[in-house]
Design a protein around this motif. Structure first.
Motif, PDB file in Angstrom:
ATOM      1  N   SER A  61      87.251  54.527  -1.987  1.00 31.59           N
ATOM      2  CA  SER A  61      87.342  53.384  -1.089  1.00 31.59           C
ATOM      3  C   SER A  61      88.114  53.811   0.154  1.00 31.59           C
ATOM      4  N   ALA A  64      91.924  53.727   0.006  1.00 33.16           N
ATOM      5  CA  ALA A  64      92.562  54.345  -1.166  1.00 33.16           C
ATOM      6  C   ALA A  64      93.202  55.686  -0.792  1.00 33.16           C
ATOM      7  N   SER A 114      87.789  52.828  -7.374  1.00 36.31           N
ATOM      8  CA  SER A 114      88.142  51.899  -6.289  1.00 36.31           C
ATOM      9  C   SER A 114      86.893  51.353  -5.600  1.00 36.31           C
ATOM     10  N   ARG A 153      95.385  52.113  -4.507  1.00 39.31           N
ATOM     11  CA  ARG A 153      95.034  51.232  -3.396  1.00 39.31           C
ATOM     12  C   ARG A 153      96.318  50.620  -2.844  1.00 39.31           C
TER      13      ARG A 153
END
Length: 163
Positions: A61, A64, A114, A153
């Motif tokens: 992500s 992340a 993520s 995250r």
């Protein structure tokens, strides 16, 4: 040239997907999110790493951060980012355009969990202004990726505890 490698890969494996090319650069997560009208976390950034003697890609992500302790536990060593020349040589894509599609060299691809938060993510597509909109599960399936948990995250306890 590398966008063409991605187009060729998609034509062969997912002809319904379209490479989106913008006039502006989308080389960073923030630029890509603005350009494609999504939140930064929806950008699927592809990291080119070396762990011991093995080069590999991890797609995460956009917001992340890699957790070295998790990576060592899952992949058996401390990750090092590849240099720009090595990235181009191994993937065929420039930094800022690296994606798991149409690779110059077969590399192991891992997707961090993520990405599973989203129905659709936006990975690059071989250049600093191209991308694809795709479901994370489909992306992983198309490139034979293994799902792993190696990131933190923002706002997670491990991230919040770091100085």
């Amino acid at each position: 040239m590398t966008v063409e490698a991605v187009r060729t890969f998609l034509a062969r494996n997912a002809p319904d997907l379209e490479v989106l090319e913008l006039d502006a650069s989308t080389a960073t997560v923030e630029m890509a999110a603005r350009g494609h009208g999504v939140v930064p976390a929806q950008i699927a950034k592809t990291l080119s790493l070396r762990i011991k003697d093995r080069a590999l890609l991890i797609v995460t992500s956009g917001d992340a951060r890699l957790n070295n302790r998790k990576i060592k536990g899952v992949l058996g060593g401390k990750p090092r980012m590849l240099g720009a020349d090595e990235v181009v040589m191994l993937t065929g894509h420039p930094v800022g355009g690296v994606c798991p599609f149409g690779l110059a060299t077969p590399l192991p691809v891992y997707c961090d969990i993520s990405l599973k938060e989203f129905d659709e993510v936006v990975p690059a597509a071989g250049s600093t202004n191209s991308a694809v909109r795709i479901a994370p599960e489909r992306m992983a399936s198309l490139v034979g990726a293994e799902w792993i948990d190696v990131c933190e995250r923002p706002g997670t306890p491990a991230e919040a505890a770091q100085p």
